[in-house]
Design an enzyme around this catalytic site. Structure first.
Site, PDB file in Angstrom:
ATOM      1  CB  THR A 108     -57.549   0.541 -65.840  1.00 37.87           C
ATOM      2  OG1 THR A 108     -56.287   0.380 -66.525  1.00 37.87           O
ATOM      3  CG2 THR A 108     -58.672   0.126 -66.782  1.00 37.87           C
ATOM      4  CG  ASP A 200     -47.200  12.211 -69.878  1.00 35.16           C
ATOM      5  OD1 ASP A 200     -48.200  11.470 -69.942  1.00 35.16           O
ATOM      6  OD2 ASP A 200     -46.059  11.830 -70.232  1.00 35.16           O
ATOM      7  CG  ASP A 203     -46.971  13.322 -73.522  1.00 33.89           C
ATOM      8  OD1 ASP A 203     -46.619  12.486 -74.381  1.00 33.89           O
ATOM      9  OD2 ASP A 203     -48.123  13.372 -73.061  1.00 33.89           O
TER      10      ASP A 203
HETATM   11  C1  PRP Z   1     -45.383   7.351 -66.701  1.00 33.03           C
HETATM   12  C2  PRP Z   1     -44.087   7.323 -65.920  1.00 33.03           C
HETATM   13  C3  PRP Z   1     -44.175   6.018 -65.197  1.00 33.03           C
HETATM   14  C4  PRP Z   1     -45.651   5.886 -64.918  1.00 33.03           C
HETATM   15  C5  PRP Z   1     -45.890   6.235 -63.487  1.00 33.03           C
HETATM   16  O1  PRP Z   1     -45.282   6.570 -67.833  1.00 33.03           O
HETATM   17  O2  PRP Z   1     -42.958   7.483 -66.723  1.00 33.03           O
HETATM   18  O3  PRP Z   1     -43.696   4.910 -65.956  1.00 33.03           O
HETATM   19  O4  PRP Z   1     -46.316   6.822 -65.765  1.00 33.03           O
HETATM   20  O5  PRP Z   1     -47.215   6.028 -63.137  1.00 33.03           O
HETATM   21  P1  PRP Z   1     -47.661   4.881 -62.135  1.00 33.03           P
HETATM   22  O6  PRP Z   1     -46.724   4.944 -60.963  1.00 33.03           O
HETATM   23  O7  PRP Z   1     -49.060   5.291 -61.755  1.00 33.03           O
HETATM   24  O8  PRP Z   1     -47.635   3.572 -62.836  1.00 33.03           O
HETATM   25  P2  PRP Z   1     -46.457   6.512 -68.935  1.00 33.03           P
HETATM   26  O9  PRP Z   1     -47.438   5.432 -68.599  1.00 33.03           O
HETATM   27  O10 PRP Z   1     -47.041   7.895 -69.096  1.00 33.03           O
HETATM   28  O11 PRP Z   1     -45.713   6.024 -70.229  1.00 33.03           O
HETATM   29  P3  PRP Z   1     -44.633   6.801 -71.107  1.00 33.03           P
HETATM   30  O12 PRP Z   1     -43.369   6.900 -70.303  1.00 33.03           O
HETATM   31  O13 PRP Z   1     -44.484   5.901 -72.287  1.00 33.03           O
HETATM   32  O14 PRP Z   1     -45.177   8.148 -71.462  1.00 33.03           O
HETATM   33  N1  URA Z   2     -46.854   9.772 -65.078  1.00 32.18           N
HETATM   34  C1  URA Z   2     -46.364  10.995 -65.354  1.00 32.18           C
HETATM   35  O1  URA Z   2     -45.626  11.185 -66.328  1.00 32.18           O
HETATM   36  N2  URA Z   2     -46.684  12.003 -64.524  1.00 32.18           N
HETATM   37  C2  URA Z   2     -47.469  11.828 -63.449  1.00 32.18           C
HETATM   38  O2  URA Z   2     -47.715  12.813 -62.709  1.00 32.18           O
HETATM   39  C3  URA Z   2     -47.979  10.551 -63.189  1.00 32.18           C
HETATM   40  C4  URA Z   2     -47.651   9.528 -64.020  1.00 32.18           C
END
Ligand code: PRP
Ligand code: URA
Length: 209
Positions: A108, A200, A203
């Site tokens: 989502t 990501d 990751d």
């Molecule tokens: C990533 C990133 C942000 C988010 C950005 O986190 O570090 O928090 O996505 O995306 P958005 O602007 O569309 O919300 P993620 O959800 O991958 O979690 P993580 O940091 O635990 O890997």
């Molecule tokens: N979160 C990430 O880590 N990378 C992207 O490009 C978008 C969301």
């Protein structure tokens, strides 16, 4: 309306070029994220207010400047925001650190909250929310809503790479929050990833993929 500041410092741009490369491994990626956070912190704190105080040097009394007013706190959005904390603390070592846990549902793209622990006096502090990525803006907008629900008023947001979609969402949801960006990219792809982006961030920092 909030200020949107895209940082054009050559060192920031050079290091962002390095973290974008797919061959950059976790060790270098982590180090670079911290270095970029430190450089961005230097730029983003440019407008902090100063006051004059009288001190005594070994030679004589003197009027010097010191930071005025509110103390600072850094609030990383877990997980990837953690990668920026050390760099920020290198410049503002007395800052307190809060944590907000959010992840983006891969289907989502909506943010899912799982943690919030803030310094007790956060409402009296100037807060820098940090996350390397601003994609749809769902996570950062939700994190800042969580802060406001807890009485926090003075909020800045700092990210390394942003998509225009995320900047728009943040400006619509939180027009009072200034946004500091390392690089403003082109758009989001069909999976909500920033293009060209860096993949990501969580990751890559933690080596989980
Ligand atoms: C990533 C990133 C942000 C988010 C950005 O986190 O570090 O928090 O996505 O995306 P958005 O602007 O569309 O919300 P993620 O959800 O991958 O979690 P993580 O940091 O635990 O890997
Ligand atoms: N979160 C990430 O880590 N990378 C992207 O490009 C978008 C969301």
């Amino acid at each position: 309306m909030s200020k949107v500041i895209v940082m054009d410092h050559p060192l920031i741009q050079h290091k962002i070029g390095l973290i974008r490369r797919e061959e950059t491994g976790s060790k270098d990626f982590r180090a670079l994220i911290n270095e970029i956070a430190m450089l961005m912190c230097y730029e983003a704190t440019r407008d902090l207010k100063l006051t004059e105080v009288e001190i005594k040097t070994p030679i004589c009394n003197a009027i010097v400047k010191e930071l005025k007013g509110k103390k600072l706190a850094i609030v990383p959005i877990l997980r990837a925001g953690l990668g920026m904390v050390e760099g920020m603390l290198a410049l503002i070592p007395a800052a307190k650190v809060g944590h907000i846990g959010l992840y983006r549902d891969p289907e989502t793209l909506q943010p899912v909250e799982y943690y919030c622990k803030l310094p007790e006096d956060s409402a009296e502090r100037e807060i820098f929310v940090v996350d390397p990525m601003l994609a749809t803006g769902g996570s950062s907008a939700a994190a800042i809503t969580m802060l406001k629900e807890r009485g926090v008023k003075n909020i800045h947001f700092m990210c390394i790479i942003a998509a225009p979609e995320g900047v728009k969402k943040m400006q619509e949801t939180h027009p009072d929050v200034d946004i500091y960006i390392g690089a403003l990219d082109s758009h989001l792809n069909e999976h909500g990833y920033i293009v060209p982006g860096l993949g990501d961030a969580g990751d890559r920092i933690f080596g989980t993929k």
